[in-house]
Design a protein around this motif. Structure first.
Motif, short mmCIF file in Angstrom:
data_model
loop_
_atom_site.label_atom_id
_atom_site.label_comp_id
_atom_site.label_asym_id
_atom_site.label_seq_id
_atom_site.Cartn_x
_atom_site.Cartn_y
_atom_site.Cartn_z
N ASN B 2 0.84 -1.20 0.00
CA ASN B 2 0.00 0.00 0.00
C ASN B 2 0.88 1.24 0.00
O ASN B 2 1.77 1.37 0.82
CB ASN B 2 -0.88 0.03 1.24
N ILE B 3 0.59 2.13 -0.93
CA ILE B 3 1.39 3.35 -0.97
C ILE B 3 0.82 4.39 -0.02
O ILE B 3 1.55 5.21 0.51
CB ILE B 3 1.50 3.87 -2.42
N MET B 4 -0.48 4.30 0.22
CA MET B 4 -1.10 5.22 1.16
C MET B 4 -2.07 4.44 2.02
O MET B 4 -2.82 3.60 1.51
CB MET B 4 -1.88 6.30 0.42
N THR B 5 -2.06 4.73 3.31
CA THR B 5 -2.98 4.04 4.21
C THR B 5 -3.64 5.05 5.14
O THR B 5 -2.97 5.93 5.66
CB THR B 5 -2.19 3.01 5.06
N LEU B 6 -4.93 4.92 5.28
CA LEU B 6 -5.64 5.73 6.28
C LEU B 6 -6.11 4.79 7.38
O LEU B 6 -6.64 3.71 7.09
CB LEU B 6 -6.85 6.43 5.66
N VAL B 34 -4.57 2.15 -0.15
CA VAL B 34 -4.45 2.38 -1.59
C VAL B 34 -3.25 1.57 -2.08
O VAL B 34 -2.11 1.89 -1.77
CB VAL B 34 -4.24 3.87 -1.91
N PRO B 35 -3.51 0.49 -2.84
CA PRO B 35 -2.40 -0.33 -3.30
C PRO B 35 -1.61 0.38 -4.39
O PRO B 35 -2.19 1.11 -5.21
CB PRO B 35 -3.08 -1.58 -3.87
N GLU B 36 -0.30 0.17 -4.38
CA GLU B 36 0.55 0.86 -5.34
C GLU B 36 0.25 0.39 -6.76
O GLU B 36 -0.02 -0.77 -7.02
CB GLU B 36 2.02 0.60 -5.01
N GLY B 37 0.27 1.35 -7.70
CA GLY B 37 0.14 1.03 -9.12
C GLY B 37 -1.29 0.89 -9.60
O GLY B 37 -1.51 0.63 -10.78
N GLU B 38 -2.27 1.04 -8.74
CA GLU B 38 -3.66 0.89 -9.19
C GLU B 38 -4.28 2.24 -9.52
O GLU B 38 -3.76 3.29 -9.15
CB GLU B 38 -4.49 0.24 -8.08
N ILE B 39 -5.40 2.18 -10.23
CA ILE B 39 -6.24 3.37 -10.34
C ILE B 39 -7.40 3.14 -9.39
O ILE B 39 -8.24 2.28 -9.62
CB ILE B 39 -6.74 3.62 -11.77
N PHE B 40 -7.36 3.88 -8.31
CA PHE B 40 -8.32 3.66 -7.23
C PHE B 40 -9.43 4.67 -7.34
O PHE B 40 -9.17 5.88 -7.36
CB PHE B 40 -7.58 3.79 -5.89
N GLY B 41 -10.67 4.20 -7.44
CA GLY B 41 -11.78 5.13 -7.60
C GLY B 41 -12.55 5.32 -6.31
O GLY B 41 -12.70 4.40 -5.53
N ILE B 42 -13.00 6.56 -6.09
CA ILE B 42 -13.89 6.82 -4.96
C ILE B 42 -15.17 7.42 -5.52
O ILE B 42 -15.12 8.43 -6.23
CB ILE B 42 -13.25 7.77 -3.93
#
Lengths: 334, 326
Positions: B2-6, B34-42
């Motif tokens: 994960n590149i970013m974690t909340l 937020v896993p690295e390298g993905e396009i994460f949608g909200i």
């Protein structure tokens, strides 16, 4: 060339039309008054006990009419008015007869311009810098300055001038009470005279600076607070742009725009003099002369000062129109 | 990775009107990886806290927004670090080089009195040093060319560019330093469909070529279906469902997600689209229990009393609803 056609020429045309209309109004307005200045003048002289023989009265009225530019029909007077204007001839001053109005104004103008351009510019610069910092940072010691300004600003200007005068010229007689130059002195270019002039100008300048600074400071502070809340400032901060860059190239740079307009408009009013200041300090500038002319019904002098200050105002707006696109690119290509 | 974690982040807007305090619970206990390298949608409706969540991810939390609880973690150079542990200036330098942001409306984010070149210069000079600094112009021109923008854009003022152009300029600005994470807040909202397509393709290309992670916030489910690999559905400041995009679309678990997907138009299907009854709740006074229960057709008495936890139903697919049995 597009700039010349689309921006320069329309502005110039506008300038010419506005100036023309303004001067025309200056010509017509006094003539709408129901008083005849000549008869008033003669009547005034007679009440003071001056004896004018009846056979000479007509002759005298004729000469006065000529000096006032009141000969012939309204149209002839109007044409004559423009002729006199272009030759820079406003006729003689009545209160200082036979000195021509132009010379009276020429003597007073340097005093006013020196005093007002200095105070206007200095108070503007200080207000922009200090107002910019205070508006951006909002620290507790700055609140103190804010409070000071809030207290000073509503004080009527003549009260403030009188307070300064009483404090620094009477209670502590550091500065002279009135005038622009010590009594008995002639205007020479030596150190002593310059010092004397500066000493006389100090109190009028101080009061003008305080008042000018106060309201410019408040407007700059409010503008900066507004600009600070704009999206591009937040975005630049988010982008990790260094703070000093944000302060200058975003906040101050954008807040300057309305301030430049203010400065330009203020410069136009310089030629009208600072009536109250000059009256309180008996400063020999345009305002003082205008006051004198009004009190003595010196129509020629009033007309002369009005014409000059009108042209100065419209010209400063024209200059502002030309300079402003340099600061705001959004105006440039319209 | 994960590149970013909340971790259980609560970020509230605390406002005061004439002495009366109002708390807007825009992000109300969100845990997100937020896993690295993905396009994460909200995804989610307007006013559900999407943009605020993005600000939290950017750790751009300024009053009136306050981080009340929780942790924000960045993985910088392979090391997971808490954002609050950063020293003075460290976060500023991480912006745009590690995490960058594409704003919602590009209309006002560019300084109106500066040429685009100067805006680029400003960002680059704030982050580059010495040798690199001198190359900034060629760097910027090269980058614009890559993104299909003519170099003349650099000498233009923002008001001379069209909306689509301006949006691409902000994308160029956000990607010029090749950040690891790009946060995009409704990058297509103000654009017409043609410009939208261009912007989306641009984002996709940047993702492919720079190998970065993109967090894309939009209410447009169609964009999520096209672009994102993982997505989270937000409702009233909380994440109600999260999983791989294809799975969320194929078998949505939360009734709210189902409603969102049903509202998508399909070619050939002429039956009228049904909206979700009612309005999203006010973030000032949330309903007790599950925030969605007043609008939910399947709500039971339990929904109004207890808040459902976000539980993993399948591998990487989490949902918060009492109807779903693990």
């Amino acid at each position: 060339m597009n700039f010349v056609k689309g921006y320069l020429i329309p502005r110039l045309l506008q300038y010419v039309i506005v100036t023309f209309l303004g001067l025309t109004a200056i010509f017509f307005l006094p003539r709408l008054l129901p008083v005849d200045p000549i008869k008033q003048q003669l009547g005034q002289s007679q009440t003071f006990g001056v004896y004018i023989p009846p056979e000479q009265q007509d002759e005298m009225m004729r000469i006065l009419r000529q000096l006032y530019g009141l000969e012939g029909t309204l149209w002839e007077q109007y044409v004559n008015f423009w002729k006199r204007l272009f030759t820079g001839n406003f006729g003689p001053s009545f209160s200082r007869y036979p000195v021509p109005v132009v010379r009276v104004i020429a003597q007073a103008l340097p005093w006013t311009i020196a005093l007002l351009s200095f105070t206007t510019l200095l108070s503007w610069i200080v207000a922009v810098v200090v107002g910019g910092i205070v508006g951006y940072h909002r620290k507790s010691w700055m609140e103190a300055l804010d409070v000071f300004v809030m207290v000073v600003r509503p004080i009527p200007y003549y009260i403030m001038a009188l307070i300064c005068l009483i404090l620094f010229a009477y209670v502590f007689p550091i500065f002279p009470l009135s005038g622009g130059l010590g009594i008995g002195r002639t205007l020479k270019f030596d150190l002593e005279t310059i010092f004397n002039v500066l000493k006389h100008a100090f109190l009028p300048a101080l009061t003008l600076l305080i008042v000018g600074f106060s309201w410019q400071f408040q407007s700059m502070k409010l503008i900066v607070q507004g600009v600070k809340a704009e999206d591009h400032v937040w975005y630049a901060k988010t982008a990790g742009v260094e703070e000093r860059r944000i302060v200058f190239s975003h906040v101050v740079r954008n807040a300057m725009l309305p301030m430049i307009t203010q400065l330009g408009l203020q410069f136009g009013t310089i030629f009208g003099g600072a009536l109250v200041t000059e009256m309180v300090f008996a400063y020999p500038g345009i305002g003082w002369i205008l006051y004198d002319a009004i009190m003595k019904a010196d129509y020629n002098l009033i007309m002369g000062i009005m014409c000059i200050s009108l042209v100065a105002t419209t010209t400063s707006i024209l200059v502002l129109d030309f300079v402003y696109p340099l600061f705001d690119p959004r105006v440039r290509y319209r | 990775m994960n590149i970013m974690t909340l971790k259980n982040v609560k970020a509230f807007y605390v406002l005061e009107y004439w002495g009366e305090k109002r708390t807007i619970r825009a992000v109300n206990g969100v845990s997100l990886e937020v896993p690295e390298g993905e396009i994460f949608g909200i995804a989610g409706e307007s006013g559900c806290g999407k943009s605020t969540l993005l600000k939290v991810l950017l750790s751009s939390i300024e009053p009136p927004l306050r981080l009340v609880e929780g942790k924000i973690l960045y993985r910088v150079n392979g090391e997971e670090r808490d954002v609050s542990s950063f020293k003075e200036g460290e976060l500023r330098r991480l912006r745009w080089s590690f995490v960058s942001y594409i704003p919602q409306g590009s209309m006002h984010v560019l300084n109106p009195v500066k040429r685009v070149r100067d805006t680029f210069l400003e960002v680059l000079e704030s982050h580059l040093k010495g040798e690199e600094r001198r190359k900034w112009l060629s760097l910027a021109v090269e980058h614009l060319k890559e993104l299909g923008l003519p170099p003349e854009v650099l000498t233009a003022f923002p008001h001379q560019l069209s909306g689509g152009m301006r949006q691409r300029v902000t994308i160029a600005l956000a990607t010029v330093l090749r950040p690891r994470v790009i946060l995009a807040d409704e990058p297509t909202t103000a654009l017409d469909v043609v410009a939208q397509r261009a912007v989306l393709q641009l984002l996709k290309r940047i993702h492919r070529e720079q190998g970065c992670t993109i967090v894309l916030v939009t209410h447009d489910m169609g964009i999520h279906a096209q672009l994102t690999t993982r997505m989270a559905i937000m409702y009233a400041g909380k994440i109600v469902e999260e999983g791989p995009t294809w799975e969320v679309f194929k078998s949505p678990l939360h009734p709210y997600t189902r409603h969102l997907i049903q509202s998508l138009p399909r070619i050939g299907d002429k039956s009228p689209r049904r909206g979700i009854p009612g309005n999203p709740p006010s973030l000032v006074s949330l309903p007790p229990g599950c925030a969605f229960h007043p609008r939910c057709p399947h709500a039971s008495s339990r929904c109004a009393e207890e808040e459902p936890p976000l539980v993993e139903v399948r591998e990487g697919h989490r949902v918060s609803c009492w109807l779903v049995r693990v």
